[in-house]
Design a protein around this motif. Structure first.
Motif, short mmCIF file in Angstrom:
data_model
loop_
_atom_site.label_atom_id
_atom_site.label_comp_id
_atom_site.label_asym_id
_atom_site.label_seq_id
_atom_site.Cartn_x
_atom_site.Cartn_y
_atom_site.Cartn_z
N LYS A 38 0.94 -1.37 -0.10
CA LYS A 38 0.03 -0.01 -0.11
C LYS A 38 0.88 1.19 0.08
O LYS A 38 1.90 0.95 0.55
N VAL B 64 4.00 1.68 9.33
CA VAL B 64 4.42 3.37 9.20
C VAL B 64 4.47 3.86 10.46
O VAL B 64 5.41 4.59 10.62
N PHE C 1 1.48 4.98 1.28
CA PHE C 1 1.01 6.03 2.44
C PHE C 1 1.72 7.52 2.33
O PHE C 1 2.70 7.38 1.90
N PHE D 17 -0.50 10.71 8.96
CA PHE D 17 -0.28 9.94 7.64
C PHE D 17 -1.79 9.49 7.50
O PHE D 17 -2.53 9.12 8.25
N SER D 18 -1.82 8.70 6.16
CA SER D 18 -3.01 8.00 5.73
C SER D 18 -2.86 7.38 4.49
O SER D 18 -1.78 7.62 3.77
N GLU D 19 -3.57 6.47 4.18
CA GLU D 19 -3.20 5.71 3.04
C GLU D 19 -3.87 6.29 1.73
O GLU D 19 -4.66 7.22 1.94
N THR E 182 1.28 -2.53 5.80
CA THR E 182 0.12 -2.04 7.06
C THR E 182 0.44 -0.69 7.62
O THR E 182 1.47 -0.22 7.53
N ALA E 183 -0.42 -0.08 8.21
CA ALA E 183 -0.54 1.29 8.85
C ALA E 183 0.45 1.16 10.02
O ALA E 183 1.06 1.76 10.33
N ASP E 184 0.51 -0.18 10.57
CA ASP E 184 1.34 -0.50 11.73
C ASP E 184 2.93 -0.43 11.40
O ASP E 184 3.51 0.18 12.26
#
Length: 74
Positions: free
Chosen positions: A2, A28, A4, A62-64, A24-26
């Protein structure tokens, strides 16, 4: 993977944006934690090199990110 978007804000008008690729966001969040209060360097999409002392950053968001792959013909 993904994509980000990370935005480092210095004040209400000044910021630097960075794009990273992780699963994953984790991941990041772990990256941001590892970079806290130190100098980092990276190239942006425009091929501009940045050296950034994260201790001077007031807010990090932050965001995807979802790129628009559609190009318009002129």
């Amino acid at each position: 993977m993904k994509e980000f978007k990370i935005t480092y804000f210095f004040d209400e008008e000044h910021y630097i944006r960075r794009f990273v690729h992780f699963e994953t966001a984790d991941e990041v969040i772990a990256l941001l934690a590892s970079e806290r209060d130190r100098t980092i360097s990276f190239w942006d999409r425009r091929e501009i090199y940045h050296e950034l002392n994260t201790a001077n950053v007031r807010v990090i968001q932050f965001s995807e990110y979802h790129r628009n792959d559609h190009t318009e013909e002129l």
